[in-house]
Scaffold this motif. Sequence first.
Motif, PDB file in Angstrom:
ATOM      1  N   ALA A 551      11.939  30.159 -14.972  1.00  0.00           N
ATOM      2  CA  ALA A 551      11.282  28.852 -14.882  1.00  0.00           C
ATOM      3  C   ALA A 551       9.909  29.002 -14.246  1.00  0.00           C
ATOM      4  N   GLU A 552       8.996  28.152 -14.648  1.00  0.00           N
ATOM      5  CA  GLU A 552       7.644  28.145 -14.089  1.00  0.00           C
ATOM      6  C   GLU A 552       7.355  26.748 -13.553  1.00  0.00           C
ATOM      7  N   PRO A 553       6.554  26.631 -12.500  1.00  0.00           N
ATOM      8  CA  PRO A 553       5.847  27.719 -11.829  1.00  0.00           C
ATOM      9  C   PRO A 553       6.680  28.459 -10.787  1.00  0.00           C
ATOM     10  N   VAL A 554       7.901  28.003 -10.495  1.00  0.00           N
ATOM     11  CA  VAL A 554       8.735  28.690  -9.502  1.00  0.00           C
ATOM     12  C   VAL A 554      10.152  28.819 -10.042  1.00  0.00           C
ATOM     13  N   THR A 555      10.900  29.761  -9.481  1.00  0.00           N
ATOM     14  CA  THR A 555      12.295  29.925  -9.860  1.00  0.00           C
ATOM     15  C   THR A 555      13.069  28.641  -9.572  1.00  0.00           C
ATOM     16  N   ALA A 556      13.887  28.230 -10.531  1.00  0.00           N
ATOM     17  CA  ALA A 556      14.669  27.006 -10.385  1.00  0.00           C
ATOM     18  C   ALA A 556      16.073  27.347  -9.923  1.00  0.00           C
ATOM     19  N   GLY A 557      16.748  26.358  -9.379  1.00  0.00           N
ATOM     20  CA  GLY A 557      18.124  26.524  -8.964  1.00  0.00           C
ATOM     21  C   GLY A 557      18.393  25.817  -7.658  1.00  0.00           C
ATOM     22  N   ILE A 558      19.223  24.765  -7.706  1.00  0.00           N
ATOM     23  CA  ILE A 558      19.565  24.026  -6.496  1.00  0.00           C
ATOM     24  C   ILE A 558      20.829  23.225  -6.773  1.00  0.00           C
ATOM     25  N   PRO A 559      21.747  23.171  -5.825  1.00  0.00           N
ATOM     26  CA  PRO A 559      22.954  22.361  -6.045  1.00  0.00           C
ATOM     27  C   PRO A 559      22.627  20.869  -5.966  1.00  0.00           C
ATOM     28  N   ALA A 560      23.600  20.052  -6.304  1.00  0.00           N
ATOM     29  CA  ALA A 560      23.420  18.610  -6.155  1.00  0.00           C
ATOM     30  C   ALA A 560      23.012  18.302  -4.717  1.00  0.00           C
ATOM     31  N   HIS A 561      22.012  17.446  -4.560  1.00  0.00           N
ATOM     32  CA  HIS A 561      21.464  17.194  -3.227  1.00  0.00           C
ATOM     33  C   HIS A 561      20.882  15.793  -3.166  1.00  0.00           C
ATOM     34  N   ILE A 562      20.525  15.379  -1.972  1.00  0.00           N
ATOM     35  CA  ILE A 562      19.937  14.052  -1.771  1.00  0.00           C
ATOM     36  C   ILE A 562      18.421  14.170  -1.716  1.00  0.00           C
ATOM     37  N   VAL A 563      17.741  13.277  -2.427  1.00  0.00           N
ATOM     38  CA  VAL A 563      16.282  13.170  -2.378  1.00  0.00           C
ATOM     39  C   VAL A 563      15.928  11.834  -1.731  1.00  0.00           C
ATOM     40  N   VAL A 564      15.207  11.882  -0.624  1.00  0.00           N
ATOM     41  CA  VAL A 564      14.703  10.671   0.021  1.00  0.00           C
ATOM     42  C   VAL A 564      13.236  10.522  -0.361  1.00  0.00           C
ATOM     43  N   SER A 565      12.870   9.377  -0.913  1.00  0.00           N
ATOM     44  CA  SER A 565      11.492   9.101  -1.304  1.00  0.00           C
ATOM     45  C   SER A 565      10.930   7.980  -0.437  1.00  0.00           C
ATOM     46  N   TYR A 566       9.610   7.841  -0.466  1.00  0.00           N
ATOM     47  CA  TYR A 566       8.938   6.900   0.429  1.00  0.00           C
ATOM     48  C   TYR A 566       7.939   6.024  -0.322  1.00  0.00           C
ATOM     49  N   ASN A 567       7.641   4.879   0.290  1.00  0.00           N
ATOM     50  CA  ASN A 567       6.607   3.959  -0.198  1.00  0.00           C
ATOM     51  C   ASN A 567       6.853   3.492  -1.629  1.00  0.00           C
ATOM     52  N   GLY A 568       8.113   3.321  -1.996  1.00  0.00           N
ATOM     53  CA  GLY A 568       8.426   2.799  -3.315  1.00  0.00           C
ATOM     54  C   GLY A 568       8.422   3.823  -4.424  1.00  0.00           C
ATOM     55  N   ASP A 569       8.118   5.088  -4.125  1.00  0.00           N
ATOM     56  CA  ASP A 569       8.153   6.130  -5.147  1.00  0.00           C
ATOM     57  C   ASP A 569       9.579   6.379  -5.606  1.00  0.00           C
ATOM     58  N   ASP A 570       9.726   6.743  -6.883  1.00  0.00           N
ATOM     59  CA  ASP A 570      11.028   7.225  -7.296  1.00  0.00           C
ATOM     60  C   ASP A 570      11.102   8.724  -7.014  1.00  0.00           C
ATOM     61  N   ALA A 571      12.244   9.336  -7.315  1.00  0.00           N
ATOM     62  CA  ALA A 571      12.454  10.732  -6.949  1.00  0.00           C
ATOM     63  C   ALA A 571      11.441  11.651  -7.618  1.00  0.00           C
ATOM     64  N   ALA A 572      11.149  11.417  -8.903  1.00  0.00           N
ATOM     65  CA  ALA A 572      10.208  12.284  -9.611  1.00  0.00           C
ATOM     66  C   ALA A 572       8.817  12.195  -8.992  1.00  0.00           C
ATOM     67  N   GLU A 573       8.389  10.973  -8.666  1.00  0.00           N
ATOM     68  CA  GLU A 573       7.076  10.803  -8.049  1.00  0.00           C
ATOM     69  C   GLU A 573       7.022  11.445  -6.674  1.00  0.00           C
ATOM     70  N   ALA A 574       8.115  11.319  -5.922  1.00  0.00           N
ATOM     71  CA  ALA A 574       8.159  11.897  -4.577  1.00  0.00           C
ATOM     72  C   ALA A 574       8.065  13.411  -4.628  1.00  0.00           C
ATOM     73  N   LEU A 575       8.771  14.021  -5.566  1.00  0.00           N
ATOM     74  CA  LEU A 575       8.729  15.475  -5.679  1.00  0.00           C
ATOM     75  C   LEU A 575       7.363  15.949  -6.151  1.00  0.00           C
ATOM     76  N   ALA A 576       6.751  15.219  -7.086  1.00  0.00           N
ATOM     77  CA  ALA A 576       5.440  15.613  -7.595  1.00  0.00           C
ATOM     78  C   ALA A 576       4.365  15.494  -6.519  1.00  0.00           C
ATOM     79  N   ALA A 577       4.499  14.500  -5.644  1.00  0.00           N
ATOM     80  CA  ALA A 577       3.484  14.262  -4.619  1.00  0.00           C
ATOM     81  C   ALA A 577       3.717  15.076  -3.359  1.00  0.00           C
ATOM     82  N   GLY A 578       4.828  15.803  -3.276  1.00  0.00           N
ATOM     83  CA  GLY A 578       5.134  16.523  -2.050  1.00  0.00           C
ATOM     84  C   GLY A 578       5.350  15.574  -0.889  1.00  0.00           C
TER      85      GLY A 578
END
Length: 751
Positions: A551-578
Amino acid sequence: MSSKQCIGKWCLIAIVMLAMTACGAEDAAQSALPTATQQVVVGDEPEPTTSPVTEEPQVVLFEPPDLNSAEVIAPGQFAIDALAGHSAESQLFPGVPYNPDDTVPLNGMPPHLLVTFADPLSAETPFPAPQPQLRVFPVDAYRDMYAPSGNNEVEERINAVASALYRQIDDIPGPIPVLPGTDGAQALKGRMHYVDFEGGSGIAFVAHYTDAIAPVTNDKLHYIFQGLTDDGTQYISAAIPIAAAFLPDSAETVAPGVANEVSADSNAYFKRIDAEISAAADDDFTPSLATLDALMASIQIDMSTPAATSAVLAAPTATATPIPEPTATQPTSPLAGVVWQWQSVKSSSGDLPISKPAVYTLELLDDGVVRLQADCNYANGNFSLDGDTIAINVIETTKSVCASGSMSSQFVQFLQAAQRFVREDDTMQLVLDADNVLNFVASGPVAVAAVNPTATPEVTATAVVTLTATPEPTATQLSTPTRSATATPQATATATPTRTPTPTPTPAPLPEDGDALPQNIGDLAVSMSVSGVASSYAWTVAPWVTYDDSAEPVTAGIPAHIVVSYNGDDAAEALAAGQRLLIIPRGVYQAQWDDNGDSTVSNSLAVLSSWMASQAVTVPQSGIVVLPLVAGENDLAVQPAFLETDLLRGVRFIGRFNDFEIPVTNGELYYVFQGVTRDGQYLISFMYPITTNALPDSPEAMSPADAALYEQSYDDYLQQKRDDLDALEETSWGPTLAQLDALITSLQVTE
């Protein structure tokens, strides 16, 4: 890019900054406010001396394409209502060469349709300008014009607008992308919203452009509209001067107290003005913002007429007359007129549900054209039907790297392997072979984005989670479908498959972790204080992602986990914005990578354990591997501290992740926390953007001393920045370190 560490958009920023450093053509209008102009003192002129004559460097211009090949819409194809009693005047504009050495970024334009309202414009007219203007650019010609220069900023801005239109996000962090290049920085933006027009949509907002840090005045205030046609072929850019009743008209009418406010704390001043603009009524602006939204909504573009050619370069043509609406034709194909969402795969392994059907869609048009969305990618091609047999051929597709666990490429592969179809009411099956059947459900007709724009799939964040995480099916779980002459067993139509969650894979945890994964990670409840950091937070469960070192740009692989996002972002936006907090089952995570012969997670956890054992407050100033992996090497790590509560223990620092020798600026630094719960069950990983007044907002704003050291020795410059940032007070950061530390130490996780 290096193998294993890039926070989506920050990699993009890093690449852009590198290009700017190399060619000196940074887009100040899309990065940050410029600093005040430096004065140059000229002393006595020295005696003239004889020196060799040197040739001036030749300026390389990148010419716009020929009008005949640019697919520019003609004046007769465009219609829009009048503005303040002035009918729109449309004319073909031949374009302007791109000069990388010009101080105005992205100064070149391809041939396009220029629309004015009473005031004529010329090639020298800036954007925005005191006169209202609207331009309709052919997207492909715009991209192709800049491609030879190596400047991909046009491509990135078009994609950013397309992504925002697709996701309908509430706000775009930083300056909103604008084309063409602006003469001045986007010092303020406000009231961002979306406006649809016939055959397209766009982003509308209020913006203030300036060349220096100065009060917001009406003479530099504009209503901006940036949009795309639904087919992605035309980019609409409008800038209309506006005036706010509560703002001064010009610098000469600014009250002394306001000027002092800007000098004392410009950030606080701009926040105040932004709040006033947001709270104002539409009619507090002239023209009214509602009137301007209606103007943009009145746009009509007739895409059925052939593109303009040089033969139609004539006098401006009034185009206020509406274009007759085309007559709709009834679908003739049994599969046409419907957007099909991929629901599941029926294979020899069982019925595997697709967790995000809305981002895997298929549309089969009457003219034999196929259009599809495959997660973050778009594609088109053709198809043919013969009775109940079907053949799908995907010709063109985007090449975006989707989030880990995506089925983007597999979806395209499976569609091209389809041999038969079965439709019953709102369901459809594509039979690939004896072992594999794709199940679809009709979602109704929707606007399909163009192939070129990049978009991010939407992920809905919910505050209360009670779902069992379901692993995304991977290519290894499915038999590889192939076309063959062998007859396929008859398939029967079935009702929409029930999406029954399947248990998350649970590799054996490490001995010291005990039961590292609860029966249902979705049963965990998360709470924390975000005071001074964010306006809100929400959490959701992210599914299991299979280990993939390709996988690019980094190796992928993670078990099911919780994502906490902020300021109304959804999970995808939170991960993209760091800008996220992750709660990851530690033992399962470590075993997942160890079982694949990769010790990266184990090694990183061992280093973290050693820091916590000594309660270290001194960590390396670079080279820290953050879990989960982020793209870019960690080249700066400062302000380390040990944090612990009854729940967790860990280390925080401020870091940058980067693969290029670029200046250290605001917009690329993160507060990072890496820790574990005291029972060893969970890894807590937190990242949040952070800034400081001790850094410039852009490379152009570097101090002369920093710029000189940067040019002389990048290693010495970077070390100096590490030392400078390490010495700052905790209150010199925004959010402050105390506020971010409090967020971490307030974290509570209960079952």
